[in-house]
Design an enzyme around this catalytic site. Structure first.
Site, PDB file in Angstrom:
ATOM      1  CE  LYS A  50      -3.605   2.098   2.858  1.00  0.00           C
ATOM      2  NZ  LYS A  50      -4.595   1.877   3.910  1.00  0.00           N
ATOM      3  CD  GLU A  68       9.182  -5.975   7.481  1.00  0.00           C
ATOM      4  OE1 GLU A  68       8.826  -4.898   6.938  1.00  0.00           O
ATOM      5  OE2 GLU A  68       9.099  -6.177   8.699  1.00  0.00           O
ATOM      6  N   GLY A 112      -4.999  -2.295   5.179  1.00  0.00           N
ATOM      7  CA  GLY A 112      -4.191  -3.431   4.716  1.00  0.00           C
ATOM      8  C   GLY A 112      -4.878  -4.771   4.945  1.00  0.00           C
ATOM      9  NE  ARG A 113      -6.719  -4.432  11.095  1.00  0.00           N
ATOM     10  CZ  ARG A 113      -6.082  -3.282  11.243  1.00  0.00           C
ATOM     11  NH1 ARG A 113      -4.940  -3.059  10.627  1.00  0.00           N
ATOM     12  NH2 ARG A 113      -6.595  -2.330  12.001  1.00  0.00           N
ATOM     13  CD  GLU A 159      -2.098  -5.110  11.799  1.00  0.00           C
ATOM     14  OE1 GLU A 159      -0.873  -4.977  11.919  1.00  0.00           O
ATOM     15  OE2 GLU A 159      -2.642  -5.356  10.711  1.00  0.00           O
ATOM     16  CG  HIS A 214      -4.907 -36.632  15.967  1.00  0.00           C
ATOM     17  ND1 HIS A 214      -5.012 -37.927  16.402  1.00  0.00           N
ATOM     18  CD2 HIS A 214      -5.938 -36.425  15.111  1.00  0.00           C
ATOM     19  CE1 HIS A 214      -6.054 -38.497  15.814  1.00  0.00           C
ATOM     20  NE2 HIS A 214      -6.630 -37.605  15.024  1.00  0.00           N
ATOM     21  CE  LYS A 224       5.589  -0.953  10.192  1.00  0.00           C
ATOM     22  NZ  LYS A 224       4.760  -0.190   9.278  1.00  0.00           N
TER      23      LYS A 224
HETATM   24  C1  G6Q Z   1      -2.731  -4.027   7.960  1.00  0.00           C
HETATM   25  C2  G6Q Z   1      -1.515  -3.347   8.336  1.00  0.00           C
HETATM   26  C3  G6Q Z   1      -0.245  -4.018   7.880  1.00  0.00           C
HETATM   27  C4  G6Q Z   1       0.148  -3.727   6.448  1.00  0.00           C
HETATM   28  C5  G6Q Z   1       1.598  -4.150   6.242  1.00  0.00           C
HETATM   29  C6  G6Q Z   1       2.065  -3.926   4.834  1.00  0.00           C
HETATM   30  O1  G6Q Z   1      -3.844  -3.625   8.190  1.00  0.00           O
HETATM   31  O2  G6Q Z   1      -1.589  -2.038   7.950  1.00  0.00           O
HETATM   32  O3  G6Q Z   1      -0.277  -5.420   8.055  1.00  0.00           O
HETATM   33  O4  G6Q Z   1      -0.699  -4.368   5.565  1.00  0.00           O
HETATM   34  O5  G6Q Z   1       2.420  -3.457   7.129  1.00  0.00           O
HETATM   35  O6  G6Q Z   1       1.979  -2.587   4.484  1.00  0.00           O
HETATM   36  P1  G6Q Z   1       2.171  -2.119   3.016  1.00  0.00           P
HETATM   37  O7  G6Q Z   1       1.089  -2.714   2.196  1.00  0.00           O
HETATM   38  O8  G6Q Z   1       2.108  -0.622   3.045  1.00  0.00           O
HETATM   39  O9  G6Q Z   1       3.522  -2.626   2.561  1.00  0.00           O
END
Ligand code: G6Q
Length: 543
Positions: A208, A214, A269-270, A355, A386, A506
């Site tokens: 996003k 990462e 994001g989620r 989250e 199990h 972070k």
């Molecule tokens: C989700 C969070 C988080 C996000 C990641 C990746 O709701 O905001 O999990 O999706 O940190 O972020 P980017 O898509 O910006 O790389």
């Protein structure tokens, strides 16, 4: 926005009093008193059969929970979300994942603009790109068709695509290979690419913000890996596409903005797996199936928006989570899908729920004096049986469970499916009703073994049954949990759409990176534990 503290509400106090009265209620007794309980306390909607009768609740509990939902203005808050109000207050954003699956002719206005046409335009672009990749028409730099698709993303830009790919694998194009790289641990990238050829590989860089450490680290390694073999910057345009809200950064990375699929700041994001973040899903299952998944999401959206709360699946599911978390003080919820394709569903739900609702202050910034987000976890059945089910059956903790099963298998094989489903029913029955010392005695169990073999029962569960795991059904299931999370967040009066809790780590990591990389021993100013750990690492990495 309400400023009445939740625990000061009459409706909350009524629930607290009620809890004291029924906390020792026995499911055995509730079922004995009402021979129709199983059917009465179940709801059937949008293709899902939701049985919530094996919960530690009475009609009065439900009435009081629904009163609480009304007092917390759940109806108004649902309307505010669907209207595009900026309900993510700490980030000043609308929360409109529902717009991602709204039909073409809908109008949802954000800042004076109907966002639906833009959503549809991106979906159409994704569809034409997916078709080109799936048919082999989209060629790599050396003229070969794409055979491998690697999604690079993390968190919301990874968990949804991974889960959806696994869940809908049955519908996927089998001559394409899909892999997902998320961890900054180089092992993730190296293992995902070790047997792939760059000239047949397409990277989808999903981010996003397009600034996530990462993802950008993995994207740069992917770029180096591809260029090492393809030897020409122009190859990037054929082997890299981006999914992002940040055009400037995408261009800076070297990806042509024509190969960028956009989404918007009102998609969390989620909550983004049905946006362009789902590009890998669409390439896997095809645009038609992807649209069917969106239709499933939308059906659940409409159900959530329009159905009275006493028959509203996400509302009931959400209120039950509040009931156990806040009154029984259950810490966790186990999600147990009896379908191998849903093996990543619990991991996906972990982010969605934790989250979203792992917050300790209200929308007004006051510290809560009640429990919020439960810990969600789980594994597919029957594997879990199990391993950890022992604790659920006979441990000292209350673990409410959601069992999810399908009436038809996508892979009918002998009697496998009946065996699988018999376990769903057997487990919920065993959890609820247990096995008494008397029954054990009657079976001739030795006296000393009886305590070990006794099952107290009274362990609550929901059962969610659906006909078949289709793309549409997956959409409905995910939206069920999304809106359950929303319902819980409204009761707790928290912002379910921000995630400030991921920030501090972070920021600190950014400070520590140069301390690990510096050639000269750096001056460390952390606490003495962290300082010692960093020194140990520096010494050991040089060996
Ligand atoms: C989700 C969070 C988080 C996000 C990641 C990746 O709701 O905001 O999990 O999706 O940190 O972020 P980017 O898509 O910006 O790389």
């Amino acid at each position: 926005m309400s400023t009445t503290l939740l625990t000061e509400r009459d409706e909350w106090k009524a629930l607290a009093n009620h809890y004291e009265k029924i906390k020792n209620v026995r499911l055995q007794q509730l079922f004995a008193e009402d021979e129709k309980r199983g059917e009465r306390l179940s709801a059937h909607a949008v293709g899902l059969y939701f049985d919530y009768s094996k919960n530690l609740i009475t009609d009065e509990t439900l009435r009081l929970l629904l009163n609480l939902a009304n007092a917390c203005k759940l109806r108004e808050r649902i309307d505010a979300m669907f209207r595009g109000d900026k309900i993510n207050v700490t980030e000043h954003r609308a929360v409109l994942h529902v717009a991602l699956r709204a039909p073409r002719d809908t109008s949802i206005v954000v800042d004076g603009e109907n966002v639906v046409p833009a959503v549809q335009e991106v979906l159409d672009r994704m569809a034409s790109f997916s078709d080109r990749v799936r048919s082999g028409e989209w060629k790599g730099f050396t003229g070969k068709s794409i055979r491998n698709i690697l999604n690079i993303g993390i968190g919301g830009s990874d968990l949804g695509p991974v889960m959806a790919y696994e869940a809908l694998r049955h519908y996927s194009q089998r001559d394409l290979v899909f892999r997902f790289v998320s961890n900054v641990d180089g092992t993730d990238f190296v293992e995902a690419t070790h047997d792939l050829s760059p000239d047949e590989t397409l990277f989808i860089v999903s981010s996003k913000t397009f600034t996530t450490l990462e993802t950008m680290t993995n994207a740069h390694s992917a770029r180096d890996w591809a260029l090492k073999s393809l030897q020409n910057e122009k190859a990037i345009a054929r082997h890299f596409v981006a999914v992002s809200t940040n055009k400037a950064e995408v261009t800076k990375f070297g990806i042509d903005s024509a190969n960028m699929f956009e989404f918007w700041d009102w998609v969390g994001g989620r909550y983004s797996m049905d946006s362009a973040i789902g590009l890998s899903t669409m390439i896997a299952i095809g645009p038609e199936n992807f649209r069917a998944m969106l239709a499933g999401f939308h059906q659940m959206d409409e159900h959530f928006r329009n159905t009275p709360f006493d028959r509203n699946l996400p509302v009931l599911l959400g209120l039950l989570t509040v009931w156990y978390g806040d009154f029984f003080k259950a810490q966790t919820v186990a999600v147990l899908p009896y379908d191998q394709y849903l093996k990543r569903f619990p991991a996906y739900l972990q982010q969605l729920t934790m989250e979203s609702n792992g917050k300790h202050v209200t929308l007004d910034g006051a510290r809560v004096d009640y429990e919020t987000g439960s810990i969600f976890w789980g594994e597919p059945g029957t594997n879990g049986q199990h391993s950890f089910y022992q604790l659920i059956h006979q441990g000292t903790k209350l673990v409410p469970c959601d069992f999810i099963g399908f009436c038809q298998s996508l892979n009918p094989l002998g009697s496998h499916h009946d065996l699988l489903m018999s376990n769903v029913f057997a487990q919920t029955e065993a959890l609820a009703f247990g096995k008494s010392p008397e029954a054990l005695k009657a079976e001739g169990t030795e006296e000393w073994l009886i305590p070990h073999r006794t099952f107290d029962g009274n362990r609550p569960s929901n059962t969610i049954l659906a006909e078949r795991l289709t793309p549409e059904m997956l959409g409905r299931l995910i939206a069920l949990y999304e809106h359950s999370v929303f319902t819980q967040g409204v009761i707790w009066n928290i912002d379910s759409f921000d995630q400030w809790g991921v920030e501090l780590g972070k920021v600190l990591a950014k400070k520590i990176i140069p301390e690990l990389e510096a050639a000269k021993e750096p001056e460390l100013e952390h606490d003495n534990s962290t300082n010692a750990l960093i020194r140990f690492y520096r010494r050991s990495k040089r060996k």
